[in-house]
Write a protein that holds these residues in place. Structure first.
Motif, PDB file in Angstrom:
ATOM      1  N   ALA A 265     -44.342  26.163 -34.426  1.00 13.69           N
ATOM      2  CA  ALA A 265     -44.233  25.928 -32.991  1.00 13.69           C
ATOM      3  C   ALA A 265     -42.837  26.239 -32.452  1.00 13.69           C
ATOM      4  O   ALA A 265     -42.706  26.906 -31.419  1.00 13.69           O
ATOM      5  CB  ALA A 265     -44.644  24.488 -32.668  1.00 13.69           C
ATOM      6  N   PRO A 266     -41.744  25.782 -33.114  1.00 19.06           N
ATOM      7  CA  PRO A 266     -40.415  26.134 -32.580  1.00 19.06           C
ATOM      8  C   PRO A 266     -40.132  27.630 -32.626  1.00 19.06           C
ATOM      9  O   PRO A 266     -39.419  28.149 -31.763  1.00 19.06           O
ATOM     10  CB  PRO A 266     -39.451  25.363 -33.487  1.00 19.06           C
ATOM     11  N   LEU A 267     -40.689  28.325 -33.620  1.00 20.40           N
ATOM     12  CA  LEU A 267     -40.504  29.765 -33.669  1.00 20.40           C
ATOM     13  C   LEU A 267     -41.200  30.446 -32.495  1.00 20.40           C
ATOM     14  O   LEU A 267     -40.668  31.395 -31.898  1.00 20.40           O
ATOM     15  CB  LEU A 267     -41.042  30.313 -34.995  1.00 20.40           C
ATOM     16  N   HIS A 268     -42.390  29.965 -32.149  1.00 23.47           N
ATOM     17  CA  HIS A 268     -43.077  30.501 -30.975  1.00 23.47           C
ATOM     18  C   HIS A 268     -42.278  30.214 -29.706  1.00 23.47           C
ATOM     19  O   HIS A 268     -42.196  31.062 -28.805  1.00 23.47           O
ATOM     20  CB  HIS A 268     -44.475  29.875 -30.853  1.00 23.47           C
ATOM     21  N   SER A 269     -41.687  29.016 -29.636  1.00 24.04           N
ATOM     22  CA  SER A 269     -40.862  28.683 -28.479  1.00 24.04           C
ATOM     23  C   SER A 269     -39.662  29.605 -28.375  1.00 24.04           C
ATOM     24  O   SER A 269     -39.308  30.068 -27.281  1.00 24.04           O
ATOM     25  CB  SER A 269     -40.400  27.227 -28.582  1.00 24.04           C
TER      26      SER A 269
ATOM     27  N   PRO B 292     -34.691  22.689 -28.815  1.00 30.27           N
ATOM     28  CA  PRO B 292     -34.630  21.231 -28.968  1.00 30.27           C
ATOM     29  C   PRO B 292     -34.028  20.856 -30.320  1.00 30.27           C
ATOM     30  O   PRO B 292     -34.142  21.584 -31.302  1.00 30.27           O
ATOM     31  CB  PRO B 292     -36.104  20.799 -28.864  1.00 30.27           C
ATOM     32  N   LYS B 293     -33.389  19.701 -30.337  1.00 30.22           N
ATOM     33  CA  LYS B 293     -32.785  19.235 -31.582  1.00 30.22           C
ATOM     34  C   LYS B 293     -33.874  18.905 -32.603  1.00 30.22           C
ATOM     35  O   LYS B 293     -34.981  18.522 -32.259  1.00 30.22           O
ATOM     36  CB  LYS B 293     -31.922  18.005 -31.318  1.00 30.22           C
ATOM     37  N   GLY B 294     -33.516  19.045 -33.849  1.00 29.11           N
ATOM     38  CA  GLY B 294     -34.455  18.716 -34.928  1.00 29.11           C
ATOM     39  C   GLY B 294     -35.014  19.915 -35.637  1.00 29.11           C
ATOM     40  O   GLY B 294     -35.657  19.769 -36.674  1.00 29.11           O
ATOM     41  N   TYR B 295     -34.807  21.112 -35.083  1.00 29.93           N
ATOM     42  CA  TYR B 295     -35.311  22.321 -35.730  1.00 29.93           C
ATOM     43  C   TYR B 295     -34.195  22.942 -36.561  1.00 29.93           C
ATOM     44  O   TYR B 295     -33.635  23.983 -36.221  1.00 29.93           O
ATOM     45  CB  TYR B 295     -35.828  23.314 -34.691  1.00 29.93           C
ATOM     46  N   ARG B 296     -33.828  22.275 -37.627  1.00 32.68           N
ATOM     47  CA  ARG B 296     -32.706  22.718 -38.447  1.00 32.68           C
ATOM     48  C   ARG B 296     -32.978  24.061 -39.097  1.00 32.68           C
ATOM     49  O   ARG B 296     -32.065  24.857 -39.302  1.00 32.68           O
ATOM     50  CB  ARG B 296     -32.411  21.660 -39.524  1.00 32.68           C
ATOM     51  N   GLU B 297     -34.250  24.340 -39.424  1.00 30.53           N
ATOM     52  CA  GLU B 297     -34.575  25.598 -40.092  1.00 30.53           C
ATOM     53  C   GLU B 297     -34.268  26.803 -39.214  1.00 30.53           C
ATOM     54  O   GLU B 297     -33.962  27.887 -39.717  1.00 30.53           O
ATOM     55  CB  GLU B 297     -36.062  25.620 -40.500  1.00 30.53           C
TER      56      GLU B 297
ATOM     57  N   PRO C 142     -29.899  28.774 -38.166  1.00 27.59           N
ATOM     58  CA  PRO C 142     -29.233  30.050 -38.492  1.00 27.59           C
ATOM     59  C   PRO C 142     -29.693  31.198 -37.598  1.00 27.59           C
ATOM     60  O   PRO C 142     -28.878  32.010 -37.161  1.00 27.59           O
ATOM     61  CB  PRO C 142     -29.621  30.292 -39.958  1.00 27.59           C
ATOM     62  N   LEU C 143     -31.007  31.271 -37.301  1.00 22.49           N
ATOM     63  CA  LEU C 143     -31.502  32.331 -36.430  1.00 22.49           C
ATOM     64  C   LEU C 143     -30.976  32.157 -35.013  1.00 22.49           C
ATOM     65  O   LEU C 143     -30.563  33.130 -34.362  1.00 22.49           O
ATOM     66  CB  LEU C 143     -33.033  32.331 -36.435  1.00 22.49           C
ATOM     67  N   GLN C 144     -30.973  30.921 -34.518  1.00 24.20           N
ATOM     68  CA  GLN C 144     -30.446  30.667 -33.181  1.00 24.20           C
ATOM     69  C   GLN C 144     -28.973  31.046 -33.104  1.00 24.20           C
ATOM     70  O   GLN C 144     -28.531  31.697 -32.142  1.00 24.20           O
ATOM     71  CB  GLN C 144     -30.627  29.189 -32.832  1.00 24.20           C
TER      72      GLN C 144
END
Length: 460
Positions: A194-198, A217-222, A225-227
């Motif tokens: 879901a965060p990747l789709h976002s 949003p916070k919490g998507y640690r994975e 690096p991409l962000q």
């Protein structure tokens, strides 16, 4: 494919993970099937041998206690009928062994002997193999004082039955476990992606000129690096766009002056005679030369910006330096200047020869152009284990320490506003050096006089 169909189909990554999980489960099913089948056959082989041999011995003793052959014949006939009925009612049931009974004296054989039948009287007591009706079967033979009993079991048929039993049982477990395993995996993947789709949605709706940072949003640690990488890319692109915009503005401003001179002097040429006409022609030629030089430098700067994409190749940098200096000897002679080159006889390095010629040509041209008549320009190349250096030193008037960083800016020509140059040569040198993984540094020459430009580059 319609947008609705594309949306309904799970993302490719999600499908691939689900298919991989399904493949792992099927592989485990096959492994368990082979292990359980092998264990079943191995266990049954020992137990079944003992059970069938005991049955043959018990049946032989039972027949020995019967009063006459008629009783024996009736009992065996009933057994054979029961076996036939069981096989007819359950053709896929557990295989049942064949029964052969013979009197020790050969007086009676049940069932009656047919061509190709095994002869119990010729088989040894215990476990052995016998050929019956063209098939090799496992034989369990037991003898009593009056009777010999043989049970024949088909190993191939029993193996097929065991494989079918084990396979059906495991398939049932597989059908029950697949939804239990794959459904949570699918839900977990859907939540994880879901965060990747976002992130992809944020990038898709951005305007072409929007270089603002991406915020998740916070919490998507994975995805951190991409962000971070995307935001750094946007920063570099924003800086590049700003630099190119300023470059176009400055280039237009610089070209406006010689073009205005050309237009003015062309008009003077048309309307004047004598010395005025001659002076206008001289100024026109100077303006054309300056515009030509500026266009040439702009082209070199564009090439320097693209050098990072150019392939590296083994180049003898000493030969490139010799050829470049040879092409500038005539200009140096006209100015009464002197060029020299020092370094190894040969130095083959992985680099871009165009960038090397551009750096060396602009550095030497800068020294000759601003060093004054009779300037001495020394070019040296120093090759070290991990890096190599190109150094251009002159004994001209030099550059004040406060301006040594400004000289690398585009279109900067100092307070004097010297019209002889375009203010791009040293900017080209820095761009070319950085595109090759190095940089250029400016210090005072020997004894504090003149300039010493050092281009430091990696060997790989």
């Amino acid at each position: 494919m319609s947008a609705a169909a594309a949306t309904a189909r799970p993302p490719r990554l999600q499908r691939r993970v689900l298919l991989a999980m399904l493949g792992v489960i099927v592989l485990l099913f096959l492994v368990f099937f082979c292990i359980i089948l092998w264990e079943t056959l191995r266990r049954d082989s020992g137990e079944l041998d003992r059970v069938l041999l005991r049955n043959a011995q018990s049946l032989a003793r039972t027949l020995d206690r019967m009063p006459d052959d008629a009783s024996v014949s009736a009992g065996v006939t009933v057994f054979l009928h029961l076996r036939a009925d069981a096989a007819a009612n359950d053709p896929h049931g557990e295989p049942r062994p064949l029964l052969l009974v013979s009197r020790r004296d050969g007086g009676l054989r049940l069932p009656a002997a047919q061509p190709g039948d095994a002869d119990p009287l010729r088989l040894p007591d215990g476990l052995s193999e016998a050929v019956h009706q063209g098939a090799t079967l496992r034989s369990y033979t037991a003898s009593s004082p009056h009777w010999t009993v043989t049970l024949l079991d088909d190993d191939v048929q029993r193996t097929r039955w065991a494989a079918l039993e084990v396979g059906v049982e495991l398939l049932g477990y597989l059908a029950l476990t697949l939804p239990v395993i794959l459904l949570p995996v699918w839900l977990a993947l859907r939540a994880a992606l879901a965060p990747l789709h976002s992130l992809s949605d944020q990038v898709a709706v951005r305007a072409p000129a929007d270089m603002s940072p991406i915020v998740l949003p916070k919490g998507y640690r994975e995805l951190l690096p991409l962000q971070t990488a995307l935001n750094r890319l946007f920063e570099r692109m924003a800086a590049t766009f700003a630099r190119e915009k300023a470059f176009v503005h400055d280039a237009a401003h610089e070209l406006r002056t010689p073009l205005a001179v050309i237009s003015t002097q062309a008009h003077v040429l048309q309307t004047s005679e004598g010395p005025t006409r001659h002076e206008a022609a001289h100024r026109l030629q100077g303006a054309v030369e300056r515009a030509s030089h500026l266009a040439h430098q702009l082209l070199r700067l564009a090439q320097a910006d693209a050098t990072a994409l150019a392939p590296r190749e083994p180049v003898d940098v000493m030969n490139v330096a010799r050829d470049t200096l040879a092409g500038m000897t005539e200009v140096a002679t006209e100015l009464g200047s002197e060029l020299s080159l020092s370094g190894p006889d040969s130095a083959v390095l992985a680099t871009d020869p165009r960038a090397l010629r551009s750096m060396l040509g602009n550095l030497v041209d800068n020294a000759l152009r601003y060093g004054g008549r009779g300037v001495l320009v020394d070019v040296s190349i120093d090759v070290q284990p991990a890096r190599w250096q190109l150094r251009v030193v002159d004994n001209g008037p030099g550059i004040a320490a406060a301006h040594r960083e400004q000289v690398f800016e585009r279109f900067w020509r100092g307070k004097s506003g010297d019209e002889r140059g375009a203010g791009l040569g040293l900017a080209i040198v820095r761009e070319a050096a950085r595109s090759l993984g190095g940089d250029v540094d400016l210090q005072a020459g020997p004894g504090g006089r003149g300039c010493s430009f050092t281009v430091d580059l990696p060997r790989t």
